[in-house]
Design an enzyme around this catalytic site. Structure first.
Site, PDB file in Angstrom:
ATOM      1  CE1 TYR A   1     -29.449  35.628  43.085  1.00  0.00           C
ATOM      2  CE2 TYR A   1     -31.665  36.463  42.725  1.00  0.00           C
ATOM      3  CZ  TYR A   1     -30.736  35.451  42.603  1.00  0.00           C
ATOM      4  OH  TYR A   1     -31.073  34.272  42.015  1.00  0.00           O
TER       5      TYR A   1
ATOM      6  N   GLY B   1     -27.280  26.382  52.037  1.00  0.00           N
ATOM      7  CA  GLY B   1     -26.162  27.218  51.577  1.00  0.00           C
ATOM      8  C   GLY B   1     -25.681  26.887  50.174  1.00  0.00           C
ATOM      9  CG  LEU B   2     -26.827  23.295  48.210  1.00  0.00           C
ATOM     10  CD1 LEU B   2     -27.778  22.272  47.577  1.00  0.00           C
ATOM     11  CD2 LEU B   2     -25.392  22.734  48.224  1.00  0.00           C
ATOM     12  CG  LEU B   3     -28.022  31.280  45.858  1.00  0.00           C
ATOM     13  CD1 LEU B   3     -27.620  31.288  44.388  1.00  0.00           C
ATOM     14  CD2 LEU B   3     -29.340  32.036  46.047  1.00  0.00           C
TER      15      LEU B   3
ATOM     16  CB  VAL C   1     -30.349  31.229  40.429  1.00  0.00           C
ATOM     17  CG1 VAL C   1     -30.102  31.012  41.927  1.00  0.00           C
ATOM     18  CG2 VAL C   1     -29.226  32.043  39.807  1.00  0.00           C
ATOM     19  CB  THR C   2     -33.162  26.123  40.604  1.00  0.00           C
ATOM     20  OG1 THR C   2     -32.318  25.040  40.203  1.00  0.00           O
ATOM     21  CG2 THR C   2     -33.732  26.814  39.382  1.00  0.00           C
ATOM     22  CB  VAL C   3     -31.646  25.392  45.932  1.00  0.00           C
ATOM     23  CG1 VAL C   3     -31.436  24.245  46.922  1.00  0.00           C
ATOM     24  CG2 VAL C   3     -30.354  26.208  45.802  1.00  0.00           C
TER      25      VAL C   3
ATOM     26  CG  PHE D   1     -30.425  37.790  31.313  1.00  0.00           C
ATOM     27  CD1 PHE D   1     -29.523  37.393  32.292  1.00  0.00           C
ATOM     28  CD2 PHE D   1     -30.827  39.127  31.303  1.00  0.00           C
ATOM     29  CE1 PHE D   1     -29.049  38.295  33.238  1.00  0.00           C
ATOM     30  CE2 PHE D   1     -30.346  40.038  32.244  1.00  0.00           C
ATOM     31  CZ  PHE D   1     -29.460  39.620  33.203  1.00  0.00           C
TER      32      PHE D   1
END
Ligand SMILES: CC(C)(COP(=O)(O)OP(=O)(O)OC[C@H]1O[C@@H](n2cnc3c(N)ncnc32)[C@H](O)[C@@H]1OP(=O)(O)O)[C@@H](O)C(=O)NCCC(=O)NCCS
Length: 414
Positions: free
Chosen positions: A124, A93-95, A83-85, A414
């Site tokens: 999260y 808001g991409l994530l 998970v990265t932006v 992971f």
């Protein structure tokens, strides 16, 4: 906002991996052999990216995983990773777009929970995840253990410890791990790629140092325990050895075998310190040593985060401490886990169904995730104000129901 969020194509995969590196503050582009190896093990239908002007600027992938729950059953999990932006595109808001789509698809596929290891605590919870297990780091001061290293003897239990190489581990490790992981709530499966990467047979983008692998075999030759470790060679000015063992992983099918492996590591010549990360917070490690105070807990943090996607199947999959009935009102902003459910635990198993009965407890999706594997208790969550008792006595009943004898633990990243 111009970035387009969609799954990644094969030709875009190298750029997608480059964006993963950028997001994790690694400026080196991935090597072609890593791209090829990773592509072979990646399901592109679950590999999300945001693309702006032909460049990947956000990444997210999920894959199928099996998670052991209290009682030893495994549930299908949507494991979230990479998970990265990219810093230039943060806060748009991409994530949120990627995770919302993926969790919806995971639920439609029938996955019971979603799982991840959070880089930062605050990200999260808003997506319905709750911290569900913890990890602990230990340091063992070897001279203080009270073990007599001149008299190392094979384990009293009748088994033997052998050093094997990576190729042998790839043959024997998977079957052992599958036997071990169902004994440990919070444990996950390891695919073929995991064994190749962790034995140096496949490029992963992280420099590989060949470790030692010590296996414990029963008198019949069956692998009952496995310790993977590296040694940092150090000598002090007085020509005294001061080597440090770093345990990458140590798992065993019984406490007796686990203890034998720890004592083996603490009996290695030249070694003054053994360090171990990613252990269970209720590890018995100190008590395997003649002087338990030789082992110090030097750090602990949240580890696995769980997001319940299917409340009925999740609650039916695990076992409970006592028979009993509880009505849970689950509040979930995303509407995925929400509803009022009656949970009924009997000696023959648990059932869970939607109900219109009055609630005993009200809790959010995150609190449900924290309760699920047994790491948190209803009482602690109530004290923190994220779970409410609606009927006197319900909290005590929930406490007895959700109680697990040992805490969950996931040794893998992971
Ligand atoms: C974490 C990361 C992916 C978030 O990217 P982003 O562009 O802020 O994502 P979004 O704009 O979609 O934000 C989603 C929400 O998370 C919040 N958020 C983002 N980063 C956060 C952080 N570090 N801590 C707490 N909340 C965070 C945002 O405020 C936003 O909340 P809102 O929608 O309720 O207002 C990005 O900062 C990143 O790549 N960080 C470095 C790598 C990393 O830590 N990855 C996570 C691996 S588990």
């Amino acid at each position: 906002m111009s970035a387009e969020v969609r799954t990644t194509t094969e030709t875009e995969f190298a750029d997608w991996l480059r964006a993963v590196n950028t997001g994790f503050l690694n400026s080196a582009p991935p090597k072609p052999e890593e791209v090829a190896a990773r592509l072979a093990g990646t399901d592109l239908r679950r590999t999300w990216g945001a693309f702006d002007g032909g460049r990947c600027v956000a990444t997210y992938r999920s894959f199928s995983q099996e998670l052991t729950v209290p009682g030893g059953a495994v549930v299908a999990a949507d494991a979230v990773s990479a998970v990265t932006v990219t810093p230039s595109h943060r806060g748009q808001g991409l994530l949120r777009r990627m995770i919302t789509t993926d969790l919806g698809e995971a639920r439609d596929r029938g996955e019971v929970v979603a799982n991840l290891v959070a880089a930062e605590y605050g990200i999260y919870g808003r997506f319905g995840f709750g911290r569900a297990s913890r990890t602990a780091r230990w340091t063992i001061d070897v001279p203080r253990t009270g073990l007599d290293r001149r008299r190392w003897t094979p384990p009293e239990e009748g088994g033997r410890i052998e050093l094997i190489d990576g190729a042998e581990l790839r043959k024997e490790g998977p079957e052992f791990h599958d036997r071990w992981r169902v004994l440990q709530p919070g444990a996950i499966d390891r695919d073929e790629r995991w064994w190749r990467v962790n034995t140096g047979a496949e490029e992963s983008g992280t420099p590989f140092t060949e470790p030692f692998h010590a296996v414990y075999r029963s008198p019949e030759g069956r692998v009952e325990g496995l310790a993977t470790y590296t040694v940092e060679g150090k000598w002090n000015d007085g020509k005294q050895p001061a080597n440090i063992v770093s345990v990458r992983r140590l798992t065993a099918t019984s406490p007796a075998v686990e203890g034998a492996l720890w004592r083996f590591l603490c009996s290695l010549d030249w070694v003054v310190e053994v360090t171990a990360g990613q252990r269970s917070p209720d590890d018995l490690l100190p008590y395997y040593l003649p002087d338990p105070r030789a082992a110090r807990l030097v750090g602990t943090a949240d580890y696995l985060w769980v997001r319940v996607l299917d409340t009925v199947r999740a609650l039916e999959a695990r076992t409970y401490g006592v028979p009993g009935t509880l009505v849970l009102d689950v509040r979930d902003d995303a509407g995925v886990a929400s509803g009022r459910y009656v949970l009924e635990s009997t000696p023959d198993g648990a059932s869970c169904a939607p109900t219109s009965r009055a609630a005993d407890l009200v809790l959010g999706a995150g609190a449900l995730g924290s309760l699920y594997l047994g790491d948190e208790t209803p009482t602690r969550l109530a004290a923190l104000g994220v779970l409410t008792e609606e009927r006197p006595g319900a909290l005590a009943r929930a406490e007895a129901l959700f109680h697990t004898p040992r805490r969950p633990w996931c040794p893998d990243m992971f």
